[in-house]
Design a protein around this motif. Structure first.
Motif, short mmCIF file in Angstrom:
data_model
loop_
_atom_site.label_atom_id
_atom_site.label_comp_id
_atom_site.label_asym_id
_atom_site.label_seq_id
_atom_site.Cartn_x
_atom_site.Cartn_y
_atom_site.Cartn_z
N ALA A 20 0.83 -1.21 0.00
CA ALA A 20 0.00 0.00 0.00
C ALA A 20 0.86 1.25 0.00
O ALA A 20 0.54 2.24 -0.67
CB ALA A 20 -0.93 -0.01 1.21
N SER A 24 0.89 4.49 -2.58
CA SER A 24 0.21 5.62 -1.94
C SER A 24 0.42 6.95 -2.64
O SER A 24 -0.43 7.83 -2.55
CB SER A 24 0.66 5.74 -0.48
OG SER A 24 2.05 6.04 -0.39
N VAL A 30 -5.48 2.14 -3.43
CA VAL A 30 -5.84 0.91 -2.73
C VAL A 30 -7.21 1.10 -2.09
O VAL A 30 -7.37 1.89 -1.16
CB VAL A 30 -4.78 0.54 -1.67
CG1 VAL A 30 -5.21 -0.72 -0.90
CG2 VAL A 30 -3.42 0.34 -2.32
N MET A 33 -8.17 -4.19 1.28
CA MET A 33 -7.09 -5.11 1.62
C MET A 33 -7.70 -6.31 2.32
O MET A 33 -8.45 -6.15 3.29
CB MET A 33 -6.03 -4.43 2.49
CG MET A 33 -5.27 -3.33 1.77
SD MET A 33 -3.77 -2.80 2.63
CE MET A 33 -4.47 -1.86 3.98
#
Length: 284
Positions: A20, A24, A30, A33
């Motif tokens: 992630a 970022s 994202v 998860m």
């Protein structure tokens, strides 16, 4: 522009966090998860991501079985397996399950982004990635640099620049970019803006032309260096560096722009407009 939605599937919280973090500061977002196969199926249906990264070892099923289930829901699902293991047998089984690409841990930022790009070429162009991941790093650097150097807020406009030359009336500082990606940057402004900028920066109007040129050159070096550092914060394995600045001054100057993917940044401030033209060798 619209972000590209990614779901990360990995039983390791550390691995999910690392991946992630890789994404970022890019144009990949994202949105979910998952720690196991059941959660991955549920979150895929909920978020409908355009890309999935898949670990091989999950507590309730392996990554190949999980990928089969996702592909059963969506035959067009694009899945990248990211695992500690990567051998011919695993790749063969994965291909049969509809997995599109395979990476071995640990993965670099460049490797994961390049792989995701290949899988979503219709969704996001290389130019768009250069804009979001690289040009915007210089946009942040320009805005922060102006604030730090002269204490002035600025509004930045970022646009693709298609011309093969940069027109300058005033001063221009040219700085090369080496490493990854290769390119060059030009910071330029009118003579009036240069005077207002440097007197504000130095806190005095008792300054000659040579000193103004030197002050703008140093300011440009700081801004471009900050932009390169912003990029290096994301792409840690292929470092960008800057070359010593070169400065030109005059009117009606045209600086040739080589075959680069180029962006123009215009900073509107109370001392005048400050321009930055930055180009990268990728994207053509």
């Amino acid at each position: 522009m619209e972000k590209v939605k990614v779901m990360i599937v990995d039983d390791s919280k550390i691995s999910r966090t690392i991946l992630a973090n890789h994404l970022s500061k890019t144009n990949f977002e994202v949105v979910a998860m998952a720690a196991d196969s059941a959660e991955a199926i549920r979150l895929y249906q909920e978020h409908n991501p355009e890309l999935v990264t898949m670990d091989m070892n999950l507590p309730d099923a392996d990554g190949i079985e999980c990928s089969k289930k996702i592909r059963g829901l969506d035959p067009d699902a694009k899945i990248v397996m990211i695992s500690a293991m990567k051998d011919a047998s695993l790749v063969s089984q994965g291909r049969a399950a509809g997995i599109s690409a395979f990476l071995q841990k640990p993965v670099s930022t460049n490797d994961i982004i390049d792989t995701l790009l290949l899988l979503c070429q219709q969704k996001i162009s290389k130019v768009a990635v250069l804009r979001e991941s690289y040009a915007k790093a210089f946009e942040r650097a320009l805005q922060q640099g102006i604030l730090n150097l002269i204490g002035v807020q600025s509004k930045i406009n970022l646009e693709t620049y298609d011309k093969r030359y940069v027109s300058v009336d005033g001063i221009a500082v040219i700085i090369g970019l080496t490493g990854y990606p290769v390119g060059r940057s030009i910071i330029y402004m009118s003579h009036d803006t240069m005077k207002a900028f440097t007197t504000t920066m130095l806190g005095t109007e008792d300054i000659n032309e040579d000193e103004m040129n030197e002050a703008v050159e140093e300011a440009a070096n700081i801004v471009v260096g900050r932009g390169a550092s912003n990029i290096n914060d994301v792409f840690k394995d292929k470092e960008m560096r800057i070359t010593p600045p070169g400065t030109i001054f005059g009117s009606g100057i045209k600086i040739a722009s080589p075959k680069l993917t180029t962006f123009k940044l215009t900073a509107s401030t109370k001392v005048g407009e400050i321009f930055m033209n930055v180009g990268f060798a990728e994207g053509e």
